[in-house]
Design a protein around this motif. Sequence first.
Motif, PDB file in Angstrom:
ATOM      1  N   GLN A 272      -8.156  11.443  -6.227  1.00  0.00           N
ATOM      2  CA  GLN A 272      -9.151  10.927  -5.588  1.00  0.00           C
ATOM      3  C   GLN A 272      -9.273   9.621  -6.356  1.00  0.00           C
ATOM      4  OE1 GLN A 272     -12.058  14.722  -6.182  1.00  0.00           O
ATOM      5  NE2 GLN A 272     -13.149  13.332  -4.812  1.00  0.00           N
ATOM      6  N   SER A 273      -9.726   8.508  -5.644  1.00  0.00           N
ATOM      7  CA  SER A 273      -9.484   7.128  -6.307  1.00  0.00           C
ATOM      8  C   SER A 273     -10.441   6.909  -7.531  1.00  0.00           C
ATOM      9  CB  SER A 273      -9.841   6.317  -5.334  1.00  0.00           C
ATOM     10  OG  SER A 273      -8.773   5.757  -4.513  1.00  0.00           O
TER      11      SER A 273
ATOM     12  N   ASN B 263      -2.931   8.901  -2.898  1.00  0.00           N
ATOM     13  CA  ASN B 263      -4.073   8.349  -2.343  1.00  0.00           C
ATOM     14  C   ASN B 263      -5.333   8.347  -3.289  1.00  0.00           C
ATOM     15  OD1 ASN B 263      -2.978   8.436   0.356  1.00  0.00           O
ATOM     16  ND2 ASN B 263      -3.039  10.781   0.340  1.00  0.00           N
ATOM     17  N   ASP B 264      -5.123   7.884  -4.414  1.00  0.00           N
ATOM     18  CA  ASP B 264      -6.117   7.569  -5.426  1.00  0.00           C
ATOM     19  C   ASP B 264      -5.821   6.388  -6.244  1.00  0.00           C
ATOM     20  OD1 ASP B 264      -3.952   8.458  -6.790  1.00  0.00           O
ATOM     21  OD2 ASP B 264      -4.752   9.806  -8.147  1.00  0.00           O
ATOM     22  N   ARG B 265      -5.738   5.065  -5.523  1.00  0.00           N
ATOM     23  CA  ARG B 265      -5.530   3.968  -6.335  1.00  0.00           C
ATOM     24  C   ARG B 265      -6.974   3.709  -6.614  1.00  0.00           C
ATOM     25  NH1 ARG B 265      -5.120  -0.406  -1.349  1.00  0.00           N
ATOM     26  NH2 ARG B 265      -6.828   0.023  -0.255  1.00  0.00           N
TER      27      ARG B 265
ATOM     28  N   ASN C 194      -1.706   5.000  -4.586  1.00  0.00           N
ATOM     29  CA  ASN C 194      -1.676   5.596  -3.137  1.00  0.00           C
ATOM     30  C   ASN C 194      -0.614   6.361  -2.848  1.00  0.00           C
ATOM     31  OD1 ASN C 194      -4.355   4.980  -2.676  1.00  0.00           O
ATOM     32  ND2 ASN C 194      -3.732   3.522  -1.034  1.00  0.00           N
ATOM     33  N   ASP C 195       0.771   5.851  -2.907  1.00  0.00           N
ATOM     34  CA  ASP C 195       1.887   6.486  -2.712  1.00  0.00           C
ATOM     35  C   ASP C 195       2.770   6.690  -4.064  1.00  0.00           C
ATOM     36  OD1 ASP C 195       4.708   7.077  -2.205  1.00  0.00           O
ATOM     37  OD2 ASP C 195       4.696   5.551  -0.527  1.00  0.00           O
TER      38      ASP C 195
ATOM     39  N   ASN D  53      -0.857  -0.604  -4.113  1.00  0.00           N
ATOM     40  CA  ASN D  53      -0.684   0.782  -4.233  1.00  0.00           C
ATOM     41  C   ASN D  53      -1.292   1.102  -5.353  1.00  0.00           C
ATOM     42  OD1 ASN D  53       0.869   3.212  -3.291  1.00  0.00           O
ATOM     43  ND2 ASN D  53       2.052   2.944  -5.162  1.00  0.00           N
TER      44      ASN D  53
ATOM     45  N   THR E 255       0.821  -1.259  -0.048  1.00  0.00           N
ATOM     46  CA  THR E 255      -0.125   0.342  -0.084  1.00  0.00           C
ATOM     47  C   THR E 255       0.851   1.166  -0.087  1.00  0.00           C
ATOM     48  OG1 THR E 255      -0.188   0.213   2.588  1.00  0.00           O
ATOM     49  CG2 THR E 255      -1.772  -1.204   1.148  1.00  0.00           C
TER      50      THR E 255
END
Length: 597
Positions: free
Chosen positions: A376-377, A351-353, A341-342, A271, A260
Motif C-alpha cells: 500500500q502506498s 503497487n505502493d509508490r 509500483n513495479d 515507479n 510507472t
Amino acid sequence: MVAFNKFFNTVLLAVLYASSASALTVPIDSKHATHRVREIANGAKIETYHPESTYETFNTGIDHPLRKRGASLKEASESFISSHLKVAPSSVAHQSGFAGQVASHSFAKQVINGIPVANAVANVAFNSDDLVVALGSSFVKPSKVAPNTPSVSLQDAKATAESALDATFLDEVEPTVEYFIKEDKSAVLVHAFQVRNEEKGLWYNAFVDAQTNTLVSVTDYVARATYRVLPIQKETLLEGFEDVADPQDTISSPRGWHSTGTTNTTNTAGNNAISYKSSQSTGTAAETSPGVYSYIQDPAQAPTVTANVKAAVVNNFYLVNSIHDIAYRYGFTEAAFNFQNDNFGKGGRGNDRVTSSIQDRAGTNNADFATPPDGQSGHMRMFIFTVTTPNRDGALENDVPIHEVAHGITNRMTGGGTGACLQTTEGGGMGEGWGDALADWAEKNSSSVPDYVMGQYLLNDPRGIRTRPYSTSKEVNPLTYGSLGQLAEVHDIGEVWANLLHNVYAALVGEHGWSAEARTNPDGTEGNVVFLHLFLDALPLQPCNPTFLTGRDAWLQADVNRYNGTHRCLLWKAFASRGLGVNAANRRDNEDIPSDC
C-alpha cells in the motif's frame, strides 16, 4: 512528522502533539516502551499497548536446530523461535522475511488456538553462515484467552471503528480476525481492519473486540531527467536552486524516475513516487521542455502562485526519488519492503509508490507521512508554513521531506513491512530521531561535522524547529539517554536519539574519513558510508517497538554482521558519551564501555 520546538508557542497550537513535555519535573514511567496515548476523533484519546520486547544478539552467531538440513527461512525461524523461547511449534507463524545484503531476516507472530496475535511478534536474523545473530520477541503467556469465534459481526465492528476514529472502512484491504494482548495479558478476540479519512490525514488499523464491540486499540500509520531543484546536500532554497542533470541512479531505479513500470511519463510521476498538488491526475508538474523540469521559484511571492507550486512539486519528486535510490543502495530494496509500483520480480509487494501531496489543504505548519503495510502506498503530506510573510512551502526545505521519507523507511524495515512496529512512545520517538538523522546525513558535503539545525528556513529563524542544534558539544546540546526521564512527547524523545546518532556519525567520520561518492557508492570504508550501512542494517535486526537500549544493541550487531565488529569500541564510546553505556538502564545515564575498549 515534524513539529515545532518550545520557542514557538503560538505555532504549537497548529501542530499535532504539541511539544510541551520538557516542563515535566517527575520521571516518566516504564510505559515509554509499551504504551502510547493516541489522540483520535473529537478530542478523545486511546492508550495503546504493546507487550514489552525481549532482545538478544549473538555476536558471530549461534546454531539453530535445522541448520544442517538446509531449511528455508520460514522453517529455520519458526524452529528457532519455538526452541529458544520454549513454546510449541504451533504457536509460531512466519509472516514475512527477506535476504538482505549481510543477513537474512524473518518476522513472525505468536499464534493462539490457530489464530495470529496482532501485537505479539518476533524477529530472527541469520548471518551469511546461517547462524542466528539476533532474536527479538514480545510473545506472552496469556492470563486468559477469549473464545475463538466472534459474537460481534464485522459490520457492527466497522460501525464502531468508523464512529470512534472519524474514518471509513477500506474495502481494498481484507479484514482479519486476530487475538490482541491487553495490558493485563488477557488475549481478546478482535476484528482487525483499516479505516482512513484522507481529507483529515487519518489512517488506522483498528482492533475491535469481537465479543464486546469496543475499540481495543489502533495502529496509527501516520507519523506525522533534468530538474531545477535544491540539490539534496542543500538544506534550504536560500542556498540556491540548480539544474541537476540525470540524477537518477539506474542501479536503484533501472527504468529511471519517469516510468510507472509499464509506461513512460512526462510529469512528476513514476515507479517510485508521484508528487502533485490537490489531484494525482491533474496536479503533477509537467516537463517544461523535453526531459526538463525547470520552474523558477520566486521567494518574494506566495507559495501558491503557479510557478512556485510547480517548483515545490518538482523538488519533492526529486527528493523522494533521491532518497529511494540512496536507501536502495544501502539495503532498502523490493524484498526489504520498499516503495515501488513495479518490483521487477525481486520480492516484496508492489503497487505502493510514495504519493506526495504538496501544499496539502488539510493543515499548516507541519508535514507527515503515513506508512501502511508493504503493498500500500506510503503517503506524504507537505503543508505551507504561515510564520513568515509571504508564507513558505515545507517542500522547499529539504530536511523536512527527507525526514518524512525516513518515516517510511524505518516503519517498513522495522517489523517486516507491517508499518506497525514503531507504535510505542519510545519507538515513535526513535522514528522522529531517525528522520532528523537521515536529513543530517544527506546534507553533509564535506568531512566537517558542524552543528545541525532543522527547519530554520521555514521559520526564518536560525534556531530552527527543534529545541537545540544537534551537536558534539555538550554545551550546545546537553541531551543524553537520561534526558528521557523528563520527556514524554515523541519529537522531544526524537531529539535525544538524533543527537546520539549525530555523535556516532561524527565519531565514524572522524576516524574513517568522508566519501563524496557515498550517495551512489556504498562500497567504501569511509565513516559516512559505514554510518548509513549500520543505520539501515540495524532496522530489521531490532525488535518490534525498540527502545534506545535495543536500538543501540542492533547497531552493534549490525557492525558484527557487516564489518566483523571493526567499529565496536568506537560505537560503544560514542553511545556511552551520551549516557548509553554498557550499564545504562531505565532512562538513567551510564558512560561505561566494555573493558577491552
